[in-house]
Motif scaffolding. Sequence first.
Motif, PDB file in Angstrom:
ATOM      1  N   LEU A  30       0.807  -1.273  -0.095  1.00 48.70           N
ATOM      2  CA  LEU A  30      -0.027   0.114   0.006  1.00 48.70           C
ATOM      3  C   LEU A  30       0.918   1.306  -0.044  1.00 48.70           C
ATOM      4  CD1 LEU A  30      -2.724  -0.858   2.364  1.00 48.70           C
ATOM      5  CD2 LEU A  30      -2.807  -1.319  -0.114  1.00 48.70           C
ATOM      6  N   GLY A  31       0.191   2.311  -0.328  1.00 52.27           N
ATOM      7  CA  GLY A  31       1.039   3.670  -0.514  1.00 52.27           C
ATOM      8  C   GLY A  31       1.194   4.481   0.764  1.00 52.27           C
ATOM      9  N   ILE A  32       2.021   5.527   0.964  1.00 49.73           N
ATOM     10  CA  ILE A  32       2.136   6.335   2.155  1.00 49.73           C
ATOM     11  C   ILE A  32       0.770   6.796   2.514  1.00 49.73           C
ATOM     12  CG2 ILE A  32       3.406   8.348   3.020  1.00 49.73           C
ATOM     13  CD1 ILE A  32       5.147   6.043   1.453  1.00 49.73           C
ATOM     14  N   THR A  33      -0.080   7.288   1.954  1.00 49.99           N
ATOM     15  CA  THR A  33      -1.256   7.760   2.415  1.00 49.99           C
ATOM     16  C   THR A  33      -2.123   6.457   3.140  1.00 49.99           C
ATOM     17  OG1 THR A  33      -1.569   9.341   0.353  1.00 49.99           O
ATOM     18  CG2 THR A  33      -3.672   8.732   1.706  1.00 49.99           C
ATOM     19  N   GLU A  34      -2.177   5.441   2.534  1.00 52.93           N
ATOM     20  CA  GLU A  34      -2.870   4.513   3.450  1.00 52.93           C
ATOM     21  C   GLU A  34      -2.238   3.881   4.709  1.00 52.93           C
ATOM     22  OE1 GLU A  34      -4.155   4.398  -1.025  1.00 52.93           O
ATOM     23  OE2 GLU A  34      -2.182   4.246   0.084  1.00 52.93           O
ATOM     24  N   ILE A  37      -4.308   4.684   8.152  1.00 50.83           N
ATOM     25  CA  ILE A  37      -4.994   3.303   8.433  1.00 50.83           C
ATOM     26  C   ILE A  37      -5.732   3.331   9.787  1.00 50.83           C
ATOM     27  CG2 ILE A  37      -3.039   1.923   9.097  1.00 50.83           C
ATOM     28  CD1 ILE A  37      -4.267  -0.511   7.776  1.00 50.83           C
ATOM     29  N   VAL A  38      -4.986   3.574  10.893  1.00 51.10           N
ATOM     30  CA  VAL A  38      -5.588   3.649  12.225  1.00 51.10           C
ATOM     31  C   VAL A  38      -6.757   4.605  12.405  1.00 51.10           C
ATOM     32  CG1 VAL A  38      -3.599   2.345  13.324  1.00 51.10           C
ATOM     33  CG2 VAL A  38      -3.934   4.910  13.353  1.00 51.10           C
ATOM     34  N   ASN A  39      -6.693   5.591  11.389  1.00 50.63           N
ATOM     35  CA  ASN A  39      -7.879   6.596  11.710  1.00 50.63           C
ATOM     36  C   ASN A  39      -8.848   6.595  10.386  1.00 50.63           C
ATOM     37  OD1 ASN A  39      -6.960   8.784  13.714  1.00 50.63           O
ATOM     38  ND2 ASN A  39      -4.999   7.982  12.653  1.00 50.63           N
ATOM     39  N   TRP A  40      -9.094   5.379   9.862  1.00 50.46           N
ATOM     40  CA  TRP A  40      -9.939   5.234   8.578  1.00 50.46           C
ATOM     41  C   TRP A  40     -11.349   5.664   9.053  1.00 50.46           C
ATOM     42  CZ3 TRP A  40      -8.074   0.573   5.231  1.00 50.46           C
ATOM     43  CH2 TRP A  40      -7.041   0.742   4.382  1.00 50.46           C
ATOM     44  N   LYS A  41     -11.721   5.300  10.214  1.00 49.87           N
ATOM     45  CA  LYS A  41     -13.097   5.628  10.585  1.00 49.87           C
ATOM     46  C   LYS A  41     -13.466   6.912  10.709  1.00 49.87           C
ATOM     47  CE  LYS A  41     -12.101   5.620  15.630  1.00 49.87           C
ATOM     48  NZ  LYS A  41     -12.406   4.991  16.789  1.00 49.87           N
ATOM     49  N   TYR A  62     -12.834   9.055   8.185  1.00 45.46           N
ATOM     50  CA  TYR A  62     -12.873   9.762   7.008  1.00 45.46           C
ATOM     51  C   TYR A  62     -13.961   9.252   6.278  1.00 45.46           C
ATOM     52  CZ  TYR A  62      -7.945  10.434   7.619  1.00 45.46           C
ATOM     53  OH  TYR A  62      -6.575  10.864   8.154  1.00 45.46           O
ATOM     54  N   GLY A  63     -15.142   8.675   6.731  1.00 46.48           N
ATOM     55  CA  GLY A  63     -16.298   8.684   6.369  1.00 46.48           C
ATOM     56  C   GLY A  63     -16.543   7.511   5.333  1.00 46.48           C
ATOM     57  N   ILE A  64     -17.816   7.343   4.799  1.00 50.27           N
ATOM     58  CA  ILE A  64     -18.206   6.370   3.969  1.00 50.27           C
ATOM     59  C   ILE A  64     -19.143   7.074   2.736  1.00 50.27           C
ATOM     60  CG2 ILE A  64     -19.316   4.215   3.195  1.00 50.27           C
ATOM     61  CD1 ILE A  64     -18.917   3.514   6.351  1.00 50.27           C
ATOM     62  N   PRO A  65     -18.501   7.166   1.369  1.00 52.59           N
ATOM     63  CA  PRO A  65     -17.234   6.626   1.154  1.00 52.59           C
ATOM     64  C   PRO A  65     -16.170   7.764   1.650  1.00 52.59           C
ATOM     65  CG  PRO A  65     -18.045   8.007  -0.593  1.00 52.59           C
ATOM     66  CD  PRO A  65     -19.259   7.819   0.294  1.00 52.59           C
ATOM     67  N   MET A  66     -14.825   6.958   1.941  1.00 51.48           N
ATOM     68  CA  MET A  66     -13.830   7.818   2.347  1.00 51.48           C
ATOM     69  C   MET A  66     -13.380   9.065   1.931  1.00 51.48           C
ATOM     70  SD  MET A  66     -10.980   5.216   4.124  1.00 51.48           S
ATOM     71  CE  MET A  66     -11.211   3.684   4.043  1.00 51.48           C
ATOM     72  N   ASN A  67     -13.088  10.181   2.775  1.00 50.55           N
ATOM     73  CA  ASN A  67     -12.618  11.482   1.979  1.00 50.55           C
ATOM     74  C   ASN A  67     -11.274  11.227   1.654  1.00 50.55           C
ATOM     75  OD1 ASN A  67     -11.968  13.835   1.528  1.00 50.55           O
ATOM     76  ND2 ASN A  67     -13.262  14.782   3.100  1.00 50.55           N
ATOM     77  N   HIS A  68     -10.820  10.927   0.505  1.00 53.16           N
ATOM     78  CA  HIS A  68      -9.439  10.719  -0.021  1.00 53.16           C
ATOM     79  C   HIS A  68      -8.553  12.088   0.216  1.00 53.16           C
ATOM     80  CE1 HIS A  68      -6.212   8.515  -1.867  1.00 53.16           C
ATOM     81  NE2 HIS A  68      -6.054   9.452  -2.533  1.00 53.16           N
ATOM     82  N   LYS A  69      -9.401  13.210  -0.345  1.00 53.48           N
ATOM     83  CA  LYS A  69      -8.732  14.268  -0.161  1.00 53.48           C
ATOM     84  C   LYS A  69      -8.185  14.818   1.071  1.00 53.48           C
ATOM     85  CE  LYS A  69      -9.080  19.232  -1.210  1.00 53.48           C
ATOM     86  NZ  LYS A  69     -10.212  20.252  -1.473  1.00 53.48           N
ATOM     87  N   LYS A  70      -8.978  14.372   2.001  1.00 52.85           N
ATOM     88  CA  LYS A  70      -8.561  14.523   3.579  1.00 52.85           C
ATOM     89  C   LYS A  70      -7.671  13.629   3.870  1.00 52.85           C
ATOM     90  CE  LYS A  70      -8.823  16.012   7.683  1.00 52.85           C
ATOM     91  NZ  LYS A  70      -8.033  17.195   8.220  1.00 52.85           N
ATOM     92  N   MET A  71      -7.424  12.528   3.376  1.00 54.79           N
ATOM     93  CA  MET A  71      -6.420  11.655   3.860  1.00 54.79           C
ATOM     94  C   MET A  71      -5.185  11.942   3.385  1.00 54.79           C
ATOM     95  SD  MET A  71      -8.747   7.964   2.799  1.00 54.79           S
ATOM     96  CE  MET A  71      -7.235   6.675   3.092  1.00 54.79           C
ATOM     97  N   VAL A 122       7.110   7.163   8.532  1.00 58.49           N
ATOM     98  CA  VAL A 122       6.033   7.156   7.984  1.00 58.49           C
ATOM     99  C   VAL A 122       4.970   6.406   9.100  1.00 58.49           C
ATOM    100  CG1 VAL A 122       4.017   6.018   6.596  1.00 58.49           C
ATOM    101  CG2 VAL A 122       6.130   6.921   5.704  1.00 58.49           C
ATOM    102  N   LEU A 123       5.562   5.420   9.899  1.00 63.93           N
ATOM    103  CA  LEU A 123       4.978   4.744  10.795  1.00 63.93           C
ATOM    104  C   LEU A 123       4.805   5.807  12.078  1.00 63.93           C
ATOM    105  CD1 LEU A 123       6.631   1.270  10.985  1.00 63.93           C
ATOM    106  CD2 LEU A 123       4.319   2.087   9.838  1.00 63.93           C
ATOM    107  N   LEU A 124       5.916   6.533  12.354  1.00 66.95           N
ATOM    108  CA  LEU A 124       5.637   7.575  13.401  1.00 66.95           C
ATOM    109  C   LEU A 124       4.415   8.512  13.167  1.00 66.95           C
ATOM    110  CD1 LEU A 124       9.194   7.839  14.500  1.00 66.95           C
ATOM    111  CD2 LEU A 124       7.405   7.746  16.073  1.00 66.95           C
ATOM    112  N   ALA A 125       4.606   8.978  11.803  1.00 72.20           N
ATOM    113  CA  ALA A 125       3.501   9.887  11.133  1.00 72.20           C
ATOM    114  C   ALA A 125       2.138   9.252  11.636  1.00 72.20           C
ATOM    115  CB  ALA A 125       3.793  10.220   9.904  1.00 72.20           C
ATOM    116  N   ARG A 126       1.953   7.861  11.382  1.00 68.14           N
ATOM    117  CA  ARG A 126       0.644   7.298  11.661  1.00 68.14           C
ATOM    118  C   ARG A 126       0.183   7.613  13.018  1.00 68.14           C
ATOM    119  NH1 ARG A 126       1.159   1.059  11.075  1.00 68.14           N
ATOM    120  NH2 ARG A 126       0.958   1.368   9.082  1.00 68.14           N
TER     121      ARG A 126
END
Length: 513
Positions: free
Chosen positions: A349-353, A357-361, A363-372, A405-409
């Motif tokens: 998966l990419g840097i964004t995902e 990932i631990v905050n996906w809930k 970003y709504g349904i469908p997910m707000n990719h711009k905000k991600m 990236v993991l620290l950024a997560r």
Amino acid sequence: MAKEEYVLEMHGIKKYFPGVKALDGVELMVRPGTVHTLMGENGAGKSTLMKCLIGMQPVTEGQIIYKGQEVHFKSVQDSIHAGITMIQQELSPVLERTVADNLWLGREPKKNFLMCDNKKLYTDAEELFKKLNLDVDPYARMKDLTVAKQQMVEIAKAVSHNSSIVIMDEPTSALTDAEVEDLFKIIEDLKKQNVAIIYISHKMDEIFRISDDISVYRDGTYIGSDRAANLTNDKLIEMMVGRKVTNMFPKNPCPIGDVVLKVDDLSAGKAVQHVSFELHKGEILGFAGLVGAGRTETVETIFGMRTKTGGHIYKDGKELDVKCPKDAINAGIGLLTEDRRGNGILGLLGITENTTIVNWKNYGIPMNHKKMVEDTAKFNERMRTKTPTWDTKIMNLSGGNQQKVLLARWLLMAPDILIVDEPTRGIDVGAKSEIHQQLSELAAEGKGIIVISSEMPEVMGVADRIIVMHEGEMTGIVERDDFSQELLMAYATGGSVVEEFKKKQAQAAKEGQ
């Protein structure tokens, strides 16, 4: 560097990936029977240069001369057959197979020219470990070994090829001090056999101890080379980062608040036994000990990665029932794991995902990719993560940038309690200071921080208190005013060593009066 006979010359090496110039005219000249260390920040191109050398990545442009002949290795097997082996920074063992199977994979001894000679397979493994003075069971499955033991197997495997050049990429990142000493003895023996060692590490103390020559790279370019004896710590850091790094452990004083985490008589089988401690808001609590002490197992139990067999865990006075990592995350606990490749990154998966990932809930349904993408950019820029795009697969980043990236997560999640296990393993000196600063800032915001590190200067530099463990049990809690490597090591070895150390301290104080 004066012209001499070289076992390896790399001239004008260029390597391009789509949209990225990873190497831009890089140079390297290695003398036989020496340790030549490659230095530079994460993403400087050190590992990429080595992958180009061994045929893992094709060179875009440039010349490689090995033993006086120009070479073009098409695969890793080609370079191994020619006498060049590499210990990768990110280990890739066959976890379900035994140590001996991994050691001789693809070159198993045969009987009757067809069948694998299992007896010889294990006998040869035992003899190799004995020769290298390594305490590893050849019958054990790789999945049951610690990261440190897996690293020692990889080192033994590389040495077993009887190569002319052995490349070691962060070989001591997971090793104890005793295991590092064993590795350095192996290196000295290899040098006596006229084997060249290409060494990649961010640990400054060991660099000057074992290096004969040092080459420095920055952002895919060649900065320069010199004899190690001609360089100083400050000069080397300045060459690496292009600036002076004055404070490796920037610890901001901040008030220590109420208890945010209480662990009472925690056990997890034999790995963790009757561990009790408190973590306060605004506090950085260090965990020290030798490999196998139970530090990682303790925090994995708190985070729900291991089954708790006894004891209680409380957050803000309320008992938690943590059965899996999701329970811990929902309770406001984050964990940066020791093995980033095994249970940290999602490689495909990419840097964004990977960041969100631990905050996906959220970003709504469908997910707000711009905000991600916005959140990914905000927190990775804070960590100075180097990547072509936020869509780049994380597996294509350097190990240090994967760690960022993991620290950024976890920074994005903003947990009340953040546990970081070996947070700067494989991280360059400039990024280490930045990560320590981030931890200090989180503590100043009232977060509770737990730091596990095998590097004594690091854990002493960042922590307010240090818990020391030995064979699954706590052996001591040391306050900051009492920090010393000698005292921590005394607690880490257990038994009567602590009392003997305290007696020596008291005697020395008495004689000094």
